[in-house]
Scaffold this active site. Sequence first.
Site, PDB file in Angstrom:
ATOM      1  N   MET A   1     -28.704 -22.985  -4.399  1.00 19.26           N
ATOM      2  CA  MET A   1     -27.861 -22.655  -3.249  1.00 19.26           C
ATOM      3  C   MET A   1     -27.355 -23.925  -2.578  1.00 19.26           C
ATOM      4  SD  MET A   1     -26.324 -20.385  -1.614  1.00 19.26           S
ATOM      5  CE  MET A   1     -26.816 -18.749  -2.137  1.00 19.26           C
ATOM      6  N   GLY A   2     -26.567 -24.680  -3.335  1.00 15.98           N
ATOM      7  CA  GLY A   2     -25.875 -25.832  -2.747  1.00 15.98           C
ATOM      8  C   GLY A   2     -24.486 -25.384  -2.306  1.00 15.98           C
ATOM      9  N   ARG A   3     -23.550 -26.325  -2.322  1.00 16.57           N
ATOM     10  CA  ARG A   3     -22.185 -25.998  -1.892  1.00 16.57           C
ATOM     11  C   ARG A   3     -21.586 -24.881  -2.734  1.00 16.57           C
ATOM     12  NH1 ARG A   3     -22.544 -31.183  -2.770  1.00 16.57           N
ATOM     13  NH2 ARG A   3     -22.518 -32.664  -1.062  1.00 16.57           N
ATOM     14  N   ILE A   4     -21.759 -25.005  -4.071  1.00 22.46           N
ATOM     15  CA  ILE A   4     -21.132 -24.026  -4.961  1.00 22.46           C
ATOM     16  C   ILE A   4     -21.823 -22.660  -4.814  1.00 22.46           C
ATOM     17  CG2 ILE A   4     -20.674 -23.443  -7.391  1.00 22.46           C
ATOM     18  CD1 ILE A   4     -20.342 -26.518  -7.862  1.00 22.46           C
TER      19      ILE A   4
ATOM     20  N   ARG B   1     -25.080 -26.289 -15.737  1.00 21.74           N
ATOM     21  CA  ARG B   1     -25.258 -27.158 -16.902  1.00 21.74           C
ATOM     22  C   ARG B   1     -25.978 -26.353 -17.976  1.00 21.74           C
ATOM     23  NH1 ARG B   1     -21.904 -29.970 -15.025  1.00 21.74           N
ATOM     24  NH2 ARG B   1     -21.991 -32.192 -14.526  1.00 21.74           N
TER      25      ARG B   1
ATOM     26  N   GLU C   1     -23.330 -29.085 -26.125  1.00 25.36           N
ATOM     27  CA  GLU C   1     -21.946 -28.986 -25.683  1.00 25.36           C
ATOM     28  C   GLU C   1     -21.175 -30.177 -26.230  1.00 25.36           C
ATOM     29  OE1 GLU C   1     -21.649 -27.776 -21.532  1.00 25.36           O
ATOM     30  OE2 GLU C   1     -19.834 -28.941 -21.386  1.00 25.36           O
TER      31      GLU C   1
ATOM     32  N   HIS D   1     -16.374 -25.453 -20.648  1.00 19.61           N
ATOM     33  CA  HIS D   1     -16.640 -26.255 -19.443  1.00 19.61           C
ATOM     34  C   HIS D   1     -15.368 -26.430 -18.602  1.00 19.61           C
ATOM     35  CE1 HIS D   1     -19.765 -29.346 -17.848  1.00 19.61           C
ATOM     36  NE2 HIS D   1     -18.980 -28.936 -16.872  1.00 19.61           N
TER      37      HIS D   1
END
Length: 317
Positions: free
Chosen positions: A153-156, A232, A261, A280
């Site tokens: 639960m950061g900015r994104i 990620r 990836e 991505h």
Amino acid sequence: MDRVYVTRELPERLIDPLRQVTDVAMWDGDGPVPNDVLVSETSTADGLLCMITDAIGPSLLARASYLRVISQMAVGVDNIDTDECSRRGILVGHTPGVLTETVADSAFALLGAAARRLFEGEREVRSGKWGPWEPFHLTGGDLHNTTLGIVGMGRIGSAIARRAAGYEMRVLYSSPTSKDLPDADHVPLKVLLGESDHVVLSASLNVATRGLIGASELRLMRPTAYLVNVARGPLVNTADLIEALLSGRIAGAALDVTDPEPLPPDHPLLSLPNCLVVPHLGSASVRTRNAMAALAVENLIAGLEGWSMPAGFSTAG
Ligand code: GLV
């Protein structure tokens, strides 16, 4: 004049402010700069403007005796040994904030495409298999009035939660610390996995989150649940995810990021009808990529000039 190396060709109008104050060299080949070129260019550079595809590890840093600033055109910096940078007094900048809303849009685009099985339908249309309308053909899960679990639960994560409110979703989140979010409940990961109709991963990759979602976590998810990863690839154990998708342990997945990836074309994930994979693209709107490049340039100039970087990365969070 300071010498800087830019590891991918960026538009001249964005690089121009850097050219005004530094001597700029830029990789202009196809794809990522080869590691030997990166090491040798960085060994004479004062500043580096790099991408997530560049491995900035201890041996490169040991040879980079002049390097004072690394500015990455991305928010995640897991490709950079940031501890080694701080030991060597090298500043690291990144591009949070400017990409938040675009990545949150991507999370919802992927969730909608997966839960409503849009990509399966699209594939069917393209391959000439569009038959007469059927009452229960390609029925999937709803988004509205469901429970969304957000891991990280950061900015994104917060921007995803704001969008969820518009879908009248109940929001659960797991994160090392509880945030002041009136419309989202902070719960342990296990509770989130068991109670969510859909799970979105938006945590940064670090020692604590690598392999966070493996067989035992996937077993806790609902068989009707969809998993979305916009963070990620290594947050998820790929072999365990394949098994969960194959066995119907979860309904489906939508992945903007994978491990490895890029995925080789014959990778088992790509043979699964209930797995949507995109390369991505989380922050890939024209406006946001321009803003990321511009911020990376600003960070680099500020760091080299000895000013505070508009978006310096701090290991302290
Ligand atoms: C992209 O993946 C980023 O970290 O900005």
